[in-house]
Structure formats: C-alpha cells, structure tokens
Design an enzyme around this catalytic site. Structure first.
Site, short mmCIF file in Angstrom:
data_model
loop_
_atom_site.label_atom_id
_atom_site.label_comp_id
_atom_site.label_asym_id
_atom_site.label_seq_id
_atom_site.Cartn_x
_atom_site.Cartn_y
_atom_site.Cartn_z
CG HIS A 132 -4.62 -10.05 16.12
ND1 HIS A 132 -5.42 -10.71 16.64
CD2 HIS A 132 -4.78 -9.06 15.37
CE1 HIS A 132 -6.90 -10.29 16.10
NE2 HIS A 132 -6.07 -9.24 15.38
CG LEU A 176 -5.08 -1.51 5.75
CD1 LEU A 176 -6.34 -2.13 5.39
CD2 LEU A 176 -4.04 -2.31 5.37
CB SER A 184 -11.71 -11.09 11.96
OG SER A 184 -12.07 -10.22 12.09
NE ARG A 223 -5.67 -5.77 17.29
CZ ARG A 223 -5.38 -5.35 16.06
NH1 ARG A 223 -4.08 -5.01 15.93
NH2 ARG A 223 -6.36 -5.42 15.06
CG LEU A 251 -1.97 -0.92 1.19
CD1 LEU A 251 -2.68 -0.96 2.37
CD2 LEU A 251 -3.04 -0.67 -0.30
CB ALA A 252 3.59 2.26 2.14
N GLY A 253 4.24 1.76 -0.94
CA GLY A 253 4.93 1.84 -1.92
C GLY A 253 4.22 2.10 -3.22
CG HIS A 297 -1.23 -8.75 13.62
ND1 HIS A 297 -1.86 -9.29 12.53
CD2 HIS A 297 -1.89 -7.62 13.58
CE1 HIS A 297 -2.55 -8.63 11.91
NE2 HIS A 297 -2.84 -7.56 12.64
NE ARG A 352 -1.14 -1.88 12.97
CZ ARG A 352 -2.36 -2.95 12.33
NH1 ARG A 352 -3.33 -2.19 12.48
NH2 ARG A 352 -2.38 -3.88 12.47
C1 LIG Z 1 -3.09 -10.93 8.53
C2 LIG Z 1 -2.93 -9.24 8.70
C3 LIG Z 1 -4.08 -8.75 8.87
C4 LIG Z 1 -4.05 -7.37 8.91
N1 LIG Z 1 -5.22 -6.66 8.94
C5 LIG Z 1 -5.24 -5.23 8.93
C6 LIG Z 1 -6.36 -4.57 8.81
O1 LIG Z 1 -7.40 -4.81 8.92
N2 LIG Z 1 -6.19 -3.09 8.88
C7 LIG Z 1 -5.14 -2.30 8.85
O2 LIG Z 1 -5.15 -1.35 8.97
N3 LIG Z 1 -3.86 -3.30 9.24
C8 LIG Z 1 -3.92 -4.67 9.01
N4 LIG Z 1 -2.65 -5.34 8.79
C9 LIG Z 1 -1.30 -4.42 9.05
C10 LIG Z 1 -1.20 -3.90 7.48
O3 LIG Z 1 -1.80 -5.02 6.59
C11 LIG Z 1 0.39 -3.82 7.18
O4 LIG Z 1 0.76 -2.91 8.08
C12 LIG Z 1 0.32 -2.96 5.66
O5 LIG Z 1 -0.46 -3.38 4.69
C13 LIG Z 1 2.08 -2.96 5.59
O6 LIG Z 1 2.00 -2.31 4.14
P1 LIG Z 1 3.41 -1.85 3.64
O7 LIG Z 1 3.07 -1.11 2.09
O8 LIG Z 1 4.21 -1.00 4.52
O9 LIG Z 1 4.13 -3.06 3.43
P2 LIG Z 1 3.94 -4.43 2.54
O10 LIG Z 1 2.39 -4.48 2.09
O11 LIG Z 1 4.37 -5.59 3.54
O12 LIG Z 1 4.84 -4.33 1.44
C14 LIG Z 1 6.15 -4.55 1.37
C15 LIG Z 1 6.75 -4.36 0.08
O13 LIG Z 1 8.09 -4.47 -0.14
C16 LIG Z 1 8.70 -5.17 -0.75
N5 LIG Z 1 9.90 -5.36 -0.37
C17 LIG Z 1 10.22 -5.92 0.75
N6 LIG Z 1 11.58 -5.96 1.02
C18 LIG Z 1 12.33 -5.82 -0.09
C19 LIG Z 1 13.63 -5.69 -0.76
N7 LIG Z 1 14.56 -6.08 -0.01
N8 LIG Z 1 13.55 -5.63 -2.03
C20 LIG Z 1 12.72 -5.15 -2.73
N9 LIG Z 1 11.41 -5.36 -2.56
C21 LIG Z 1 11.31 -5.42 -0.98
C22 LIG Z 1 7.72 -6.32 -0.90
O14 LIG Z 1 7.77 -7.08 -2.11
C23 LIG Z 1 6.53 -5.67 -0.92
O15 LIG Z 1 6.04 -5.21 -2.09
C24 LIG Z 1 -2.74 -6.57 8.88
C25 LIG Z 1 -1.65 -7.32 8.81
C26 LIG Z 1 -1.59 -8.93 8.93
C27 LIG Z 1 -0.61 -9.50 9.01
#
Ligand SMILES: Cc1cc2nc3c(=O)[nH]c(=O)nc-3n(C[C@H](O)[C@H](O)[C@H](O)COP(=O)(O)OP(=O)(O)OC[C@H]3O[C@@H](n4cnc5c(N)ncnc54)[C@H](O)[C@@H]3O)c2cc1C
Ligand code: SF4
Ligand code: FES
Lengths: 260, 646
Positions: free
Chosen positions: B274, B449, B292, B338, B51-53, B409, B443
């Site tokens: 969690h 998200l 959930s 939690r 989501l972030a990237g 989690h 958190r």
């Molecule tokens: C089961 C589960 C349920 C969740 N439910 C919720 C929810 O309901 N609501 C909520 O707000 N949050 C929830 N979270 C937390 C949330 O999903 C995450 O914190 C968030 O999506 C992280 O997003 P991000 O973009 O930071 O990283 P990520 O989505 O983890 O993306 C990381 C990216 O970096 C890339 N990457 C990593 N290292 C490298 C590298 N060395 N070289 C190249 N690419 C690399 C990967 O390929 C990927 O594209 C949940 C988490 C889990 C585990």
C-alpha cells in the site's frame, strides 16, 4: 514542529505482575530510557526485550491492531483507563505525552467482571455474554430484503453510528467505581434501537441485554467516569436512552406482549 | 533448489461448464443438498472469526449444522477485519453510472493483472449485491444520503462509484454485523464458540480432513476436535515481513500447518504493497499504520530534486521539487494504481532523495489543496486522518507535508482452493484472505471485505453441503483415534522444544531479522540475484532461530513468547517458499515485480504465454524442495491486455 527524532526520556515504571488468576500480584519497578517517538506499547515491547535478554519473563499485555479499533489493548496508566490522553486507546498513546523523570504506574483493568489472567491481561468475555443475550437483529443469511427498500433518515443513521463506534475495550467498566457496564451495553442497545431494522426486537433486546449485564457487572450510579475514559467518546446519552427503553420494555413485555 | 520444477499434471479447479453468467446459478441447482433434518447430524469446524469465518459459522449454524468456531482472540470481534477502513464493493449500480455484475467481474480480472480464475470472480461479483442487503438488515450503519438511501463513493481508481462505506470504519461495522449474527447462533446453541484457542495442527484420516488440534492460550491445554469438515478462515500472512499494516497477531500458522498436511499453497509471492503508510521511525517500530488511499485525491506527492536535501519542506522552493508521479504519468498523476505509486516511491528513496530523519519517505503535500479549498474543507474530508497522523508522528499535516512510504498490506497468495473453496485435502476448505482467492496478482481496493463475506455468507454454505451429502450416516473420527493422539503429542512436543532451547535472543528479534530479508529481496521489486540471496539467508537465519531462540516461562499459562515462536517458525518456511515462487515466476504481474521483466518505460511486463497459470506448491517434508503444480487459467470472457497509466 520539527522534523527529527524524538528525544530520549527516562521514566520509572511500576508494573503489575501476577502469575495467574489466583496468584497474588505485586508491583515491579523498572527504569526505562525511551524515545518520545515510541508508542506506549512499543515502550513495553522494549522493556520485554530487555527482560528476556536478562533471563526474566516478559510482561504479559494484550494488543493487536495498535490503531485504536480492535479493543484488545487496555491498561490502567497512573490510575486512568487507557491513560492520560482523551479519546485515545492505550495503543495510540505515545511517549511524547510523558516527561523525563516521570513515574508511570501500569496496572491491569481492574473490575469485578474482569478477572486478571496474567500480569496486565484480563478476561473480558462477559462483554460477549451481553451481546449473546440479544445484541443482534434476527435475520438469517439470505432473508434480507433489498437494502434501499427501507430508507433510514441520515440523522438516525449517524446517531446509530456514534453508538456503533464502541470497540468493546471495557475501559468504561474499568473506570467505573462500581465496575458497571452501562456504557458498553447502552452503546449496543442504542446502535440497534435507533435503526428501523432494529425495531422488531427493540424491547425484548433491551430487557435481555440489561439483565445479562446485571448478572456480571455492578450497577450504575451516574458517575460519568466511563464516558471520560472511553476512547470513542461514547455519550452518556445512550445510557439515558437505554434506561428509558428498559422501563418501557418491562411494562410492554409483561402486559402488552405482541401489541407494540 | 532453484532449478526449474518438473511439469506435473494440471490441477483441476472443477469449474462448472456453461456460459460465465450461468455457471453459479446452474451449479447451485445441480449440487447435492443435505435435507434440513440431516444437517444437525454434521459437525463442521470453522477456524477464524473475521469477516470470512464469522459469516460462515453464523450461516452454517442458521442452516442447522453443528458448528464449532475457533479464534485465538479473546473475542470473535477482535479479528483483523475490524481494521479495514475504506469500504466494500458491490455491483448495485445505485448511482446509475453504468456499473453491473459484468463490469465488477471485468475490473477485478483486469485489476488482478489476469492471474485469477474467471468463474470464481464472476460468482463473487454476482453475490456482492446480496452482501449489502444482508449487512444492512443486520444493522450495519452504512453511509447514507439526505434521502436516507445508501451512499457510494469511487475507490482505488475505479471509474464507477460502487464502494459502500461506514465512515472510515467499514471493516469494524461489517465485522460487528457478522459477529452479532455469530453470537445469535451461539445463543441458539448451533455454534459452540472456542475463543483463545489456537489451531496448531490439522488432522487427517485416510486422506480426508477429520479435525484439528488446538492449544488453549490461557491454560496451555492441547485438545483434539473432530468434525466432518474443517474450514480455515484464518487471514493473510503479511506479517512475514514483520512490519506491515496487519494486526500484531496475524500469521500463517493455520494455513501453513494445513499445507504440511497436503493442502497446496498457491502464489505465495503475490503480496500487495500500500503506497500511503507512515514511514518507519525507529528500531523499536512494531507495526505500520495505513493512511487512507483517499488522501491521494488531494495530496501532491513530491521529493526534492537534489540528493540528500536536509532542508525542511517549506524551505525547498517550487523549482527544486520533483512531483514525480505528475511528471511521469500526466494522465493519472498522483492517482496511479497502488503498485505503480509504491515502486516510484522506492525508486526516489533508493536514489537518495527520500525525506524525513531516516530519508525513508516521500512528501504528500496538502498545501495546494488547502489554499484552493480552504482549511475547513480539507479538515472536513480528512480531519480524523490528519489527527491520527499527528498523534503518531508528532507532526502537524496542516502545517507541513505528511511523509509516507509503502508498506505491506495484503497477501493475494494462500491455500489453493477449487470452485467449491475446497483445498487439495478433501474435507478441508479455505475462505477469506487465507485462500489464494479471486484477486489474482493484485487486489482492488474494497474487494477483500467483499470476498470474505461472499465466501462466508453465500458460497461456502452451499458448496459444503454438496460434499457432506455423500457422508450421511458416517460418524466423525473419535478423538481417541491414533491420528488424533499422535497429532496432540506432536503439538505438545513442539511446545516443550521451544522452552528447552534456552538460547540468547527473543522470538521478536528473529522475526524482525527475517522481516528485513523478506522486505529487501521479496518486497516491492525482486530480481534473480536477490531472490537467490534470500534463499541462502533465510535457511541460515532459520537454523540460528531453532538453536538460539530464548522462550522463557512455561507451557501451562498464558505465554505470549511461546505462542509467537511457533508462528515465526512457520513464517521462516513460508518466506523460503515465497522466494522460490518469485524466482520461478519469470515475469512481472500485479504485486510481483521482477526487475528483469519490465517494459522500456519501467512498467510490469507479463508473460502470458508461459505464466498464465496459478503456481500451487506441494509440501514434501522438511528439508525437501516443494513441487510446483500448475492450474492453467483460461480467459474466455476478458481479453488479455497490458496495463498503461501514462
Ligand atoms: C489496515 C487495513 C485496512 C484495510 N482496508 C480494507 C478496505 O477498506 N476494504 C477491503 O476490502 N479490505 C481492506 N483490507 C483487507 C481486509 O481487511 C482483509 O483482507 C480481510 O478483513 C480479511 O478477513 P478474513 O476474515 O479473511 O481474516 P481476518 O479478519 O484476519 O481473521 C482471521 C481470523 O482467524 C483467526 N485465526 C488465525 N489463525 C488462527 C489459528 N491458528 N487458530 C485460531 N484462530 C486463528 C483470528 O483469530 C481471526 O479471528 C484492509 C487491511 C488492512 C490491514
Ligand atoms: S463504551 Fe467506550 S470504553 Fe466502553 S467498551 Fe465501548 S469503546 Fe470501550
Ligand atoms: S490494540 Fe487494537 S485498540 Fe489498541
């Protein structure tokens, strides 16, 4: 239903090994004892641990979430994409679906559009090319209107969701005798085409996505194997919808540009 | 190693002056801009397409920057964000129940146990509303009511309904939205996408980040890439525990290698558990599955009153069941936060009252809810979760209680960033779960998200311009510069080293063993002797890992063991720092529970006088202790208070 450890079963695995995209492949046979509590991929983890211990290279296979949502996993199990259980991705399949003494043939997804990378891993990047061709709504960050300005009928939102549930695993392509990607493409076309936000680009999107699809994949002859294999049970209705929109798009985009 | 670190100069987060509600608006006006025609003269690298990237890369591309996006996945759509189930918070106040930007801000600071930076959290709450508009316009199919308007629910104990959701697949739908925006820019030619490319080093020249080195996971080719700025959006480090709810490939390598290049790592000991996950079932367990949190609305949590009770749940009479949360916390009961729910589950299992074949779980029982509301009502609400549980465990939760246990989690710690989301290395940014972010020591549900998308869509695209404006006319460092050739050689040597050790045990073996130590001593509850033990056991195991790991095959093909070796090596270093950080933080706060610091009732006891600060660690080279820096936290808008759920 008992509360207890699963039993241990013995299975014979025939696993496809292939060193690289251009190498010739072969089946390798392994006898594996495994708890019925293990998932199918944990069974492969255990196999890999043993291979490594014996000085043999582990089997390459892909997975990430292991919860049926990321679409990274996917192999042919006894000739079926994602294996025997309905609406279940490979990573969600558990060994309790198998019996002691079973022979299990494990192959990569086989499709013209998905070249084998190594062992059970394939290259599914053509699916990204289809999305790139138009699988989006053109709205720059910051340009969006207040979300509740446009009500979306609940039925439309629900149907769009049914299509949007696609995880991009490619099982539909692997299951299809023609290696067609109609189910995947129609899921995206349907998702966006059913929503009010998606109307402005509906016809151009359908046309360009279908044409990108045809560049990489075979053509659909209505076998329906795709929907059978789909872990998200995406409906064949979306293919019908896409075909109809495509016909319309062809006519509109050619002669009525700007007038729909 | 564990002697208190010297006091170092206060870290400056560069928070703008002014009233909390005006800071971001005023700051946006005062930042330098890059004019539209000049944006195409800047190269920006974004690593990670979660989501972030994905949101950052798409937004920067739309603005006209030349973006290179990297992911080690085969497609951007597979990032771990896809697995988020519950929802995303936003202060829209559609239900008219009294929500506001200020309330979301306040709840987040309080929920984080007063260990986050007020100004960042306020900005997050402000832009939260724009995220919902953006995602809806992209076609994200959020849940709607019968009038066709967006529906909200309350989540994670919040007193207002501010959570937007898309069935149980909110993360998937938001990521598909961000991914399609990204692919649109790929088609437009503003973003160059590099999938199956893993960042293995961050490169600096004259103290500034100038690029990265990646390895192509299919061909093994090691390649330098240069840019005017580098953004890391590489996710959290929960897999340091081996077993977590994170996807198999989540790791700390990108952040850690940046850390080794000078980016401070903040609050590594803040990790979140969690309470409702499926317990471990066997030695071959590869990951844990989250059930959930919403299940706690109707399920009752209990264990038998007697120790080592092996009877099936149905045979335990009501009088011999201990509904311990309802007993200890009559006001909140099964809905305590939690961390409280998790620690209590650990306590009863440690006492020997755990249930299931391994005695490592507690019951989450729906019998009362089913007899009250009927089977159909419960199946309407939770049907897919019950099916998922059944599929994994082989047990039918309509007939017997679920077994649950806490699991790792989310990680609140991460690379330290200032108000601009820049790390301590100029030109290097960090967004999403990978930074130490806005969640303090804990958190709130549905806020990760929100934070990832806030950073990517609405914060970084502004703040990065302020820095880049000063570089106009400067060319990127060419990739044949010695800084790049040296970094490439370093990465190639590392690959060769793994392949040449030729020991006896697999990478997974060591990862699993490391995870056991981290879970045991730096998990749900920590204490000084345990942390000191971790600080001797981790280096000992690391030494064994570096001399006895067996990585077969070659570096010139897809080699998954080789990929994992580097990631596990970084986890070892991180684990050690987590233990040190936990040892030095002589208080309990949020997800960090030090047994020495609890109230008479067993609740977390903060020490605001001595620990209302961020701990940010500086790497000093292999084998040398890291330096602990502090960013003091000022609470001008939210009064510090002790949490209570009695
Ligand atoms: C089961 C589960 C349920 C969740 N439910 C919720 C929810 O309901 N609501 C909520 O707000 N949050 C929830 N979270 C937390 C949330 O999903 C995450 O914190 C968030 O999506 C992280 O997003 P991000 O973009 O930071 O990283 P990520 O989505 O983890 O993306 C990381 C990216 O970096 C890339 N990457 C990593 N290292 C490298 C590298 N060395 N070289 C190249 N690419 C690399 C990967 O390929 C990927 O594209 C949940 C988490 C889990 C585990
Ligand atoms: S339509 Fe189904 S089978 Fe095809 S990619 Fe999507 S989820 Fe997979
Ligand atoms: S590993 Fe994610 S769907 Fe199977």
């Amino acid at each position: 239903m008992s509360e207890g450890h699963g039993e241990t079963i013995n299975v014979t695995l025939k696993v496809w090994r292939q060193d690289g995209p251009d190498a010739t492949g072969r089946f390798e046979v392994h006898h594996q004892a495994i708890s019925t509590d293990a998932s199918f991929l944990e069974m492969l983890d255990v196999l890999n641990e043993q291979l490594n211990e014996a000085g043999l290279e582990p089997v390459a296979f892909e997975s990430d979430c292991r919860e049926g949502i990321c679409g990274t996993c996917g192999v042919m199990i006894n000739g079926r994409a994602h294996g025997p259980q309905r609406a279940t991705a490979t990573c969600q399949l558990h060994m309790r679906e198998f019996r002691d003494g079973d022979e299990i043939v494990i192959e990569p997804f086989r499709a013209a559009g998905f070249p084998v990378v190594r062992d059970l891993a394939v290259d599914r990047s053509p699916l990204d090319r289809i999305i790139e061709a138009g699988g989006f709504i053109s709205v720059n960050t910051g340009a969006a209107a207040e979300a509740n300005l446009t009500p979306v009928p609940k039925e439309a939102a629900d149907q769009a969701f049914d299509a949007a549930a696609c995880i991009g695993c490619g099982a539909c392509v692997a299951a299809c005798p023609n290696s067609a990607a109609q189910l995947f493409t129609s899921a995206k076309v349907g998702h966006l085409g059913l929503l009010p936000q998606g109307q402005a680009e509906r016809w151009s999107r359908t046309e360009s996505m279908v044409e990108a699809m045809e560049e990489f994949f075979g053509s659909c002859t209505n076998h329906g194997e795709c929907s059978e294999a789909c872990p998200k049970e995406i409906s064949l209705d979306f293919i019908a919808l896409m075909n109809r929109d495509y016909m319309k798009a062809k006519i509109r985009n050619r002669s009525l540009a700007g007038q729909h | 190693m564990s002697s208190p670190s010297p006091v170092t100069p206060r870290l400056d987060a560069k928070v703008p002056v002014g009233a909390i509600a005006d800071k971001w608006q005023n700051h946006k006006f005062s930042m330098n801009l890059v004019n539209p025609n000049n944006k195409r003269r800047f190269d920006v690298i974004v690593v990670g397409t979660g989501l972030a990237g994905a949101s950052a890369a798409a937004s920067l591309g739309e603005l006209g920057y030349r973006v290179k996006a990297f992911t080690f996945h085969d497609s951007p759509r597979r990032a771990h964000s896809i697995a988020a189930q519950g929802g995303i918070n936003a202060a829209k106040n559609y239900p008219n129940d009294g929500d506001s930007v200020h309330r979301l801000f306040y709840d987040t600071v309080k929920g984080g146990d007063y260990r986050s930076r007020e100004a960042n959290v306020h900005r997050l709450a402000e832009v939260s509303v724009d995220i919902i508009d953006q995602a809806t316009a992209q076609g994200v199919p959020f849940a709607r009511d019968y009038g066709g308007l967006l529906d909200n629910r309350s989540f994670g104990g919040a007193q207002v309904s501010r959570t937007f959701y898309a069935r149980g697949q909110t993360g998937q739908q938001l990521l598909i939205g961000a991914y399609s925006a990204l692919m649109r820019q790929v088609a437009a030619g503003t973003v160059e996408l590099h999938s199956r490319s893993e960042l293995l080093d961050v490169v600096k020249k004259d103290g500034r980040a100038c690029g990265i080195v990646t390895r192509d996971l299919l061909s093994g080719e090691v390649t330098p890439h240069s840019a005017h700025a580098v953004v890391l959006a590489t996710g959290g480090y929960g897999n340091v525990y081996f077993l977590s709810t994170n996807a198999m490939m989540c790791n700390v390598t990108a952040a850690w290698r940046a850390h080794k290049q000078g980016a401070f790592f903040a609050n590594p000991c803040y990790t979140q558990i969690h309470p409702t996950c499926i317990p471990v079932s066997d030695d071959f367990q590869s990951k844990l599955t989250l059930m959930s949190e919403s299940l706690r609305n109707d399920g009752r949590i209990w264990v038998p009153t007697t120790f080592d009770d092996a009877r099936p749940a149905a045979d335990v009479p009501e009088s011999e069941r201990d509904y311990y949360l309802e007993r200890k916390y009559p006001a909140f009961g099964n809905l305590v936060p939690r961390d409280v729910a998790s620690r209590n589950a650990k306590t009863v299992c440690d006492e020997g009252r755990g249930v299931g074949p391994l005695k490592n779980g507690v019951y989450l029982d729906f019998a009362a809810a089913i007899s009250r509301d009927g089977l159909e009502a419960i199946s309407d609400k939770y049907g897919n979760l019950f099916d998922m549980y059944h599929r994994i465990t082989g047990e039918n939760p309509y007939e017997q209680p679920m077994r649950i246990y806490p699991a790792i989690h989310y990680t609140m710690g991460g690379l330290w960033v200032d108000y601009h989301l820049m790390t301590t290395v100029p030109g290097l940014y960090c967004i999403g779960e990978a930074n130490f972010s806005d969640h303090g020591a804990n958190r709130l549900g549905a806020s990760a998200l929100m934070q990832g998308l806030a950073d990517g869509y609405f914060v970084l695209p502004y703040t990065i311009g302020d820095d880049l404006a000063g570089l106009l006319g400067q060319a990127v460092v060419p990739t044949n510069d010695p800084v790049f050739t040296e970094a490439v050689r370093g990465v190639e040597d590392e690959q060769k080293r793994w392949l040449s050790i030729n020991g006896t045990r697999s990478v997974d073996h060591f990862h699993r063993e490391l995870g056991r130590i981290v879970w045991e001593y730096i998990g749900m509850a920590r204490n000084q002797p345990g942390l000191e033990k971790a600080l001797t056991e981790i280096p000992a195991l690391r030494e064994e890992f570096h001399s006895d790991v067996r990585v077969l095959g070659s570096a010139e093909t897809l080699n998954q063991s080789l990929e994992k070796a580097g990631r596990v090596a970084d986890f070892f270093d991180l684990a050690e720092l987590m233990a040190r950080d936990a040892l030095e933080r002589e208080e309990s706060c949020g997800g960090h529970f030090r047994e020495e610091h609890q109230t008479a009732e067993g609740e977390a006891q903060r020490d605001d006088e001595n620990f209302a600060h961020v701990a940010a660690w500086e790497w000093n080279g292999d084998g040398t202790a890291q330096t602990r820096h502090r960013e003091e936290l000022d609470f001008e808008n939210v009064a510090l208070a002790q949490r209570s759920y009695k």
